[in-house]
Write a protein that holds these residues in place. Structure first.
Motif, PDB file in Angstrom:
ATOM      1  N   TYR A 127       0.832  -1.202   0.000  1.00 21.64           N
ATOM      2  CA  TYR A 127       0.000   0.000   0.000  1.00 21.64           C
ATOM      3  C   TYR A 127       0.872   1.260   0.000  1.00 21.64           C
ATOM      4  CZ  TYR A 127      -3.358   3.529   1.441  1.00 21.64           C
ATOM      5  OH  TYR A 127      -4.112   4.661   1.513  1.00 21.64           O
ATOM      6  N   HIS A 128       1.858   1.284   0.873  1.00 19.30           N
ATOM      7  CA  HIS A 128       2.745   2.445   0.962  1.00 19.30           C
ATOM      8  C   HIS A 128       3.501   2.655  -0.349  1.00 19.30           C
ATOM      9  CE1 HIS A 128       5.390   5.443   2.663  1.00 19.30           C
ATOM     10  NE2 HIS A 128       6.445   4.735   2.310  1.00 19.30           N
ATOM     11  N   HIS A 130       2.567   1.676  -3.303  1.00 20.22           N
ATOM     12  CA  HIS A 130       1.587   2.099  -4.316  1.00 20.22           C
ATOM     13  C   HIS A 130       1.258   3.582  -4.158  1.00 20.22           C
ATOM     14  CE1 HIS A 130      -1.786   2.017  -7.048  1.00 20.22           C
ATOM     15  NE2 HIS A 130      -2.535   2.548  -6.097  1.00 20.22           N
ATOM     16  N   GLN A 131       0.997   4.019  -2.934  1.00 23.04           N
ATOM     17  CA  GLN A 131       0.669   5.419  -2.679  1.00 23.04           C
ATOM     18  C   GLN A 131       1.829   6.335  -3.058  1.00 23.04           C
ATOM     19  OE1 GLN A 131      -2.472   5.193  -2.654  1.00 23.04           O
ATOM     20  NE2 GLN A 131      -2.844   6.484  -0.890  1.00 23.04           N
TER      21      GLN A 131
END
Length: 137
Positions: A127-128, A130-131
């Motif tokens: 997630y990190h 990707h963000q």
């Protein structure tokens, strides 16, 4: 587009490779070379599958990122996942450090906890990453 296609194929290949490699060396995939000393459980297969999928997803994201991050975190997630589904008394490193009775008494009950910790660790990393690398997010 070809680069994205190649990256996706590479991630899928790494996922399948990790699943087969980890499944064979832990005895979750029955084979004549390795005998598992503890029973197989559905949680073992869950942790094997999620760890393998996360390896492939990490490879895909890493290939697509301008500045890849999280290599050490991913390594920790893979090790945690592997320890979560691996046979504790068949692991030569653990057996060298501890006795088989200590592993079965203290470490074996903690294996599901390792899996439950490694999955969110990997998910948070993905997630990190990707963000950090998504221009529209």
């Amino acid at each position: 587009m070809a680069s994205t296609y190649y990256t996706a194929l590479k991630g899928i290949a790494f996922s399948i490779g990790a699943f087969l490699l980890f499944g064979i060396v832990t005895g979750l995939i029955p084979n004549p070379f390795y005998v598992r000393m503890v029973p197989r459980t559905p949680a073992d297969y869950l942790f094997l599958t999620t760890t393998s999928l996360f390896v492939g997803a990490f490879i895909i994201q890493r290939e697509m990122a301008d500045e890849p991050i999280g290599g050490r975190t991913a390594t920790g997630g893979v090790i945690g996942g592997f320890l979560a589904f691996g046979c504790p008394i068949c692991n030569a490193v653990l057996l060298t450090l501890f006795s088989s009775s200590a592993l079965m008494t203290y470490f074996d009950p903690l294996r599901p906890v390792l899996g439950v910790v490694s999955i969110p660790l990997f998910a948070a990393l993905l997630y990190h990453q990707h963000q950090r690398n998504c221009p529209t997010c």
